[in-house]
Design a protein around this motif. Structure first.
Motif, short mmCIF file in Angstrom:
data_model
loop_
_atom_site.label_atom_id
_atom_site.label_comp_id
_atom_site.label_asym_id
_atom_site.label_seq_id
_atom_site.Cartn_x
_atom_site.Cartn_y
_atom_site.Cartn_z
N GLU A 62 4.36 30.45 19.77
CA GLU A 62 4.16 30.69 18.34
C GLU A 62 5.24 31.62 17.79
O GLU A 62 5.75 31.40 16.69
CB GLU A 62 2.78 31.28 18.10
CG GLU A 62 1.64 30.31 18.36
CD GLU A 62 0.27 30.94 18.19
OE1 GLU A 62 0.20 32.20 18.19
OE2 GLU A 62 -0.72 30.20 18.04
N ILE A 66 7.83 30.55 14.78
CA ILE A 66 7.95 31.34 13.55
C ILE A 66 9.37 31.86 13.36
O ILE A 66 9.90 31.87 12.25
CB ILE A 66 6.94 32.51 13.56
CG1 ILE A 66 5.52 31.97 13.37
CG2 ILE A 66 7.26 33.52 12.45
CD1 ILE A 66 5.27 31.33 12.03
N GLN A 69 11.67 28.90 12.30
CA GLN A 69 11.39 28.45 10.93
C GLN A 69 12.01 29.38 9.89
O GLN A 69 12.39 28.94 8.80
CB GLN A 69 9.88 28.38 10.72
CG GLN A 69 9.19 27.23 11.46
CD GLN A 69 7.68 27.33 11.38
OE1 GLN A 69 7.13 28.08 10.58
NE2 GLN A 69 6.99 26.58 12.23
N ILE A 189 5.52 34.18 4.81
CA ILE A 189 5.27 33.74 6.18
C ILE A 189 3.79 33.97 6.47
O ILE A 189 3.37 35.08 6.81
CB ILE A 189 6.16 34.51 7.18
CG1 ILE A 189 7.63 34.38 6.78
CG2 ILE A 189 5.95 33.97 8.60
CD1 ILE A 189 8.59 35.15 7.67
N HIS A 191 1.00 33.37 8.82
CA HIS A 191 0.64 32.95 10.17
C HIS A 191 -0.12 34.08 10.86
O HIS A 191 0.27 35.25 10.76
CB HIS A 191 1.90 32.61 10.97
CG HIS A 191 1.62 31.83 12.20
ND1 HIS A 191 1.07 32.40 13.34
CD2 HIS A 191 1.81 30.51 12.51
CE1 HIS A 191 0.93 31.48 14.28
NE2 HIS A 191 1.37 30.32 13.81
#
Length: 311
Positions: A62, A66, A69, A189, A191
């Motif tokens: 993860e 992230i 991205q 962001i 998440h």
């Protein structure tokens, strides 16, 4: 409360290792570029191992996703919040004692409100008088420093720390803005991984890697000694892992604002621990009356300011 203060004080003790060990490496001839960049190389390894052991491979995947991205954002935030900040701290160690850097570093409490205003956030007006007391204390310490050295040395020691005191909260605030999604110039962001403190530090560390490569290429420092390799690993372990974990744990235990204030206030002990560590391990000299007055004023102002802000 006694437990919170004890844990917070232990965190301050381990945080102070940064100033003591950086100064020791400088006195031993270690180049500041290696002192700075190696710490984050070790931090990268430590953080990956901590997340892998405590939360498994899925968290690391993860973090990787992230980062990829939003690689530009993390590179900017990491370069400022970790790169500029620690490169200047390490550079300053070549020109001043660790306790002087630790005291001057408290400027970050003055820098944080300015950074928040720059990002369009409201800052409480109360406490400005105590901020002035902190600033006067820092000035007194550096006045004594310049009386023992030269104005050029003061500029090379104090100015980098002052800039670092702004770079660190800027990097942290960029991450906060990204999490909140309240700025049109910063990517939102969203998440769950960003709620993980170690994951956020890992993302910023990854983002700082291009900065450290550029520093090493531009300075071309001689190869680090075995002593510098060991010392930077200790800084990464003591300050980056142990101190951070203790501090976050103490804050997590807090249930009331005055408890949070007490934990935050314990971090002013970095100045005392840095001073004692330099005297014990590096044969440093006690500061004079002016320097001791500045240290006392800085610590008093920090504690009173944090308590006042919590109320």
């Amino acid at each position: 409360m006694a437990k919170l203060i004890t844990i917070g004080s232990l965190a301050a003790l381990f945080f102070s290792s940064t100033f003591i060990l950086n100064r020791a490496m400088s006195l031993a001839g270690g180049h500041w570029a290696w002192t700075a960049s190696l710490r984050f190389g070790y931090m990268l390894i430590f953080l990956i191992l901590i997340l892998l052991v405590t939360q498994g491979k899925k968290v690391l995947i993860e973090v990787k996703n992230i980062f990829l991205q939003h690689w530009l954002f993390w590179s900017i935030a990491g370069s400022i919040g970790f790169g500029v900040f620690y490169a200047l701290i390490s550079f300053s160690a070549s020109y001043s004692a660790g306790w002087i850097m630790a005291t001057t570093w408290q400027t970050t409490i003055l820098a944080t409100p300015i950074v928040l205003i720059f990002f369009g956030r409201k800052v409480p007006a109360k406490g400005l008088l105590l901020i002035g007391a902190i600033f006067i204390g820092i000035v007194l310490v550096n006045i004594e420093h310049v009386s023992l050295t030269t104005p050029k040395t003061l500029i090379y020691s104090a100015l980098p720390v002052l800039i670092a005191a702004f770079a660190y909260p800027i990097g942290n605030q960029l991450v906060w803005e990204a999490r909140m999604g309240k700025s049109k110039h910063i990517p939102y962001i969203q998440h769950p991984i960003l709620e993980n403190g170690f994951a956020r530090v890992l993302l910023l560390t990854l983002g700082s890697l291009p900065f450290w490569m550029a520093i090493l290429l531009s300075t071309s420092p001689p190869a680090p000694s075995n002593g510098q390799l060991i010392s930077t690993a200790l800084v990464a372990l003591f300050s980056g892992v142990i101190a951070t974990t203790l501090f976050l744990y103490a804050r997590h235990l807090c249930r009331e604002p005055h408890e949070i204030a007490a934990v935050d206030a314990t971090q002013s002990l970095e100045v005392i621990f840095s001073l004692l560590g330099e005297i014990i391990f590096l044969s440093g000299a006690w500061p004079g009356a002016l320097g001791m007055t500045g240290v006392a004023l800085t610590i008093f102002g920090l504690i009173a300011y944090i308590i006042m802000q919590s109320k």
